[in-house]
Design a protein around this motif. Structure first.
Motif, short mmCIF file in Angstrom:
data_model
loop_
_atom_site.label_atom_id
_atom_site.label_comp_id
_atom_site.label_asym_id
_atom_site.label_seq_id
_atom_site.Cartn_x
_atom_site.Cartn_y
_atom_site.Cartn_z
N ASP A 192 0.82 -1.21 0.00
CA ASP A 192 0.00 0.00 0.00
C ASP A 192 0.85 1.26 0.00
N ARG A 193 2.13 1.10 0.28
CA ARG A 193 3.05 2.25 0.32
C ARG A 193 3.10 2.96 -1.02
N TYR A 194 2.98 2.24 -2.12
CA TYR A 194 3.11 2.84 -3.45
C TYR A 194 1.95 3.82 -3.70
N HIS A 195 0.75 3.39 -3.37
CA HIS A 195 -0.42 4.26 -3.55
C HIS A 195 -0.34 5.44 -2.58
N TYR A 196 0.06 5.17 -1.35
CA TYR A 196 0.11 6.21 -0.31
C TYR A 196 1.08 7.33 -0.71
N LEU A 197 2.26 6.97 -1.20
CA LEU A 197 3.27 7.98 -1.53
C LEU A 197 2.96 8.69 -2.83
N PHE A 198 2.39 7.97 -3.81
CA PHE A 198 1.99 8.66 -5.04
C PHE A 198 0.88 9.67 -4.76
N MET A 199 -0.11 9.25 -3.96
CA MET A 199 -1.23 10.15 -3.67
C MET A 199 -0.81 11.36 -2.86
N ASN A 200 0.31 11.26 -2.18
CA ASN A 200 0.82 12.43 -1.45
C ASN A 200 1.06 13.59 -2.40
N MET A 201 1.60 13.31 -3.59
CA MET A 201 1.84 14.36 -4.58
C MET A 201 0.55 14.72 -5.32
N ALA A 202 -0.30 13.72 -5.57
CA ALA A 202 -1.55 13.99 -6.28
C ALA A 202 -2.44 14.92 -5.48
N ARG A 203 -2.51 14.71 -4.17
CA ARG A 203 -3.36 15.57 -3.31
C ARG A 203 -2.85 17.00 -3.27
N LEU A 204 -1.53 17.16 -3.44
CA LEU A 204 -0.96 18.50 -3.47
C LEU A 204 -0.99 19.11 -4.87
N ASN A 205 -1.58 18.36 -5.82
CA ASN A 205 -1.66 18.77 -7.22
C ASN A 205 -0.26 19.01 -7.81
N LEU A 206 0.68 18.17 -7.38
CA LEU A 206 2.05 18.28 -7.87
C LEU A 206 2.46 17.06 -8.71
N ASP A 207 1.52 16.15 -8.94
CA ASP A 207 1.87 14.98 -9.74
C ASP A 207 2.03 15.37 -11.21
N ASN A 266 8.91 13.46 -7.58
CA ASN A 266 8.23 12.71 -8.65
C ASN A 266 9.22 11.84 -9.41
N LYS A 267 10.39 12.37 -9.70
CA LYS A 267 11.39 11.61 -10.45
C LYS A 267 11.81 10.36 -9.69
N ASN A 268 12.07 10.50 -8.40
CA ASN A 268 12.61 9.39 -7.63
C ASN A 268 11.55 8.46 -7.07
N ILE A 269 10.36 8.97 -6.78
CA ILE A 269 9.38 8.18 -6.04
C ILE A 269 8.00 8.16 -6.70
N ALA A 270 7.35 9.31 -6.80
CA ALA A 270 5.93 9.34 -7.17
C ALA A 270 5.66 8.78 -8.56
N ASN A 271 6.45 9.19 -9.56
CA ASN A 271 6.18 8.71 -10.92
C ASN A 271 6.49 7.23 -11.11
N PRO A 272 7.62 6.70 -10.60
CA PRO A 272 7.81 5.25 -10.68
C PRO A 272 6.70 4.48 -9.98
N TYR A 273 6.24 4.98 -8.84
CA TYR A 273 5.17 4.29 -8.12
C TYR A 273 3.86 4.36 -8.90
N LYS A 274 3.60 5.52 -9.50
CA LYS A 274 2.38 5.64 -10.31
C LYS A 274 2.43 4.68 -11.49
N ALA A 275 3.59 4.54 -12.11
CA ALA A 275 3.74 3.62 -13.25
C ALA A 275 3.47 2.18 -12.82
#
Length: 559
Positions: free
Chosen positions: A395-410, A424-433
């Motif tokens: 669940d960590r992948y969704h949790y950390l990706f959504m951290n940026m999505a909620r801030l409208n920074l994804d 996003n480069k190191n964490i959010a985008n790989p997790y979103k993929a």
């Protein structure tokens, strides 16, 4: 007559078919390392074959070290954007640069060369005559590289160490256009190459490389020479170390060389863990095409497991060996993919990220399905009452990706790597993929995605490839419409937001009205519950920003 025919056939096979067995370009070089000056001196030849349908007037070369040459290079600007101050305040001798002594052709005629504007780490070499399709030319170079301090990127010189990743001048990729870009972010794009390098190092230093390393030859009382060779390579990792912390493991036909450490794990457990990780990758992807793979702490530190690196070393909330296992798996999977798939690492990295993170999620499902996100902390009174304690490790992948999505920074997955913010480069985008692959895996509800990933890897290992090739394979293997993944999920950062606006109950069914709040054609799953248990699951497709009425039959429990 038979002898003549046999000789002719043999020559035909060697001349016309044998060329397909090796890389189209080759590097032959002699290099000498100066420990005191922190330099590498090169005498190098590049054999470059024009595999395109166009005549080439020039050839572009990548020169990694020169991206560190001043405080105003594009790399320096990237450091500033990431609020990394060490580079700006570094002394001149800590930064790297390249001194080009001469560039000439095979006839020793000087060749004109220039560094394009705002691209100090790229060299454009003008050819003395046009290079026609299928013709080969030779470029001879003499140059000195000043190695940068490893505190900037993790690669460079340290105390008694030289950890190098892109340490030579190498040709760029041409596929109708030259794929060149400045400020290398560990994403250099080069064609597959054949290497033959004679490297001179001090006698007290050991050489570790993903290339084949010969037994050392003594030059004098202080210097030795080793030969580095390899066919069809796109990775040129090199470690020259006064103290060798690498260990070698033999896993079937694959030699794994690693310095990833965990002092609390016994050697026997490390071997079992590594054996399981390699077996998993071979099952999910296919055989690794080389005899050796090097995985290092430096590779891991480029993209560590978020959360592990925040924990003090004495805190171990996870089962014995778990942190080492996941750390090793992440590093070896990334190396497995990056050294064999010829995707553009700046423009097309989302596909490698998707495969990488999806495989990590599958590994945890297979071997650690009961591990919680916060490990044994989930059992502590006071913490176990929080929702966080109920989350699974994946669940960590969704949790950390959504951290940026909620801030409208994804940002969209197709965003070039140099345009992504650091998180996003190191964490959010790989997790979103990776979550995207998990999304489509759930939608297909069979082994189609896993089958397609393996087919893609086997078919395109060390071959020119693009994400469209994976799309074609995936669509071929399923009868369901998955256009939405490539047209709405991958190139967009729109939210996935559905809601149930109306429910009507009849005698034995429900009629549900679903609203998609954003203009996309993503499918959504609808679950039927009874007594807090899931009794049915439906996938609703093509809810394109409008209400969709769907009748569902309530399934009765047999309990």
């Amino acid at each position: 007559m038979k002898i003549i025919y046999t000789l002719f056939l043999t020559l035909f096979v060697v001349i016309f078919l044998g060329t397909e067995c090796f890389a189209q370009h080759s590097i032959k070089a002699s290099a000498a390392l100066s420990v005191s000056e922190k330099t590498l001196s090169f005498s190098q030849k590049i054999q470059y074959k024009n595999t395109s349908e166009n005549s080439l007037q020039e050839i572009y070369l990548n020169d990694w070290a020169n991206s560190f040459s001043s405080k105003t290079t594009p790399l320096a600007e990237r450091f500033a954007e990431d609020y990394y101050r060490k580079y700006h305040y570094a002394k001149d001798h800590e930064r790297g640069y390249t001194i080009i002594e001469n560039i000439q052709d095979s006839l020793q005629q000087k060749m004109r060369w220039v560094r394009p504007e705002n691209m100090p780490d790229v060299i454009r070499v003008e050819l003395t005559k046009p290079l026609l399709p299928n013709e080969t030319t030779e470029i001879q170079l003499n140059y000195v590289i000043k190695i940068p301090d490893d505190k900037f990127t993790g690669f460079g010189y340290g105390k008694g160490t030289f950890k190098l990743k892109y340490w030579m001048i190498l040709p760029a990729v041409y596929n109708g256009d030259w794929n060149v870009y400045s400020h290398n972010l560990h994403d250099l794009f080069i064609p597959k190459l054949d290497f033959s390098i004679d490297l001179r190092v001090p006698l007290a230093y050991n050489v570790i490389s993903n290339l084949d390393v010969s037994e050392p030859t003594l030059i004098d009382s202080e210097t030795k020479k080793v030969s580095l060779t390899g066919k069809d390579r796109i990775d040129l990792s090199l470690y020259v170390l006064e103290n060798d912390f690498f260990e070698t493991y033999k896993i079937d036909d694959l030699e794994v060389v690693s310095n990833i450490q965990d002092n609390d794990i016994k050697t026997e457990l490390k071997e079992l863990t590594l054996d399981r990780a390699v077996d998993f990758l071979e099952e999910k992807l296919g055989k690794y095409p080389y005899d050796k793979i090097v995985v290092s702490e430096e590779d891991y530190d480029q993209s560590p497991v978020y959360g592990f690196n925040q924990l003090p070393r004495f805190i171990r909330p996870f089962p014995d060996g778990f942190q080492y296992d996941i750390k090793l798996l992440k590093t070896i999977t990334k190396k497995y993919l990056n050294t064999t798939l010829l995707l553009n690492p700046r423009e097309e990295k989302w596909l490698v990220d998707a495969i990488h993170i999806y495989l990590m999620m599958e590994y945890v499902k297979t071997y650690y399905d009961d591990v919680k996100l916060i490990g044994s902390f989930s059992e502590i009174i006071g913490l176990r009452w929080f929702h966080l304690a109920d989350l699974e490790f994946n669940d960590r992948y969704h949790y950390l990706f959504m951290n940026m999505a909620r801030l409208n920074l994804d940002q969209a997955l197709t965003t070039p790597q140099d345009s992504l913010v650091k998180f996003n480069k190191n964490i959010a985008n790989p997790y979103k993929a990776g979550l995207g692959f998990n999304y489509i895996d759930n939608f297909l509800a069979d082994s189609t995605l896993q089958k397609s990933i393996k087919e893609f890897y086997v078919d395109y290992t060390l071959k020119p490839v693009h994400p469209e090739d994976f799309e074609r394979i995936l669509k071929k293997n399923t009868s369901k419409n998955i256009d939405w993944f490539f047209t709405d999920f991958v190139p967009s950062n729109n939210f996935i937001d559905f809601k149930i606006s109306e429910v009507k109950k009849t005698e034995d069914s429900l009629s549900v009205v679903i609203i998609n709040k954003y203009p996309n054609k993503l499918p959504v799953s609808l679950f039927g519950l009874k007594n807090d248990s899931i009794v049915a699951k439906y996938w609703i497709e093509d809810v394109n920003g409008i209400k969709k009425k769907s009748p569902f039959r309530v399934m009765k429990s047999t309990a």
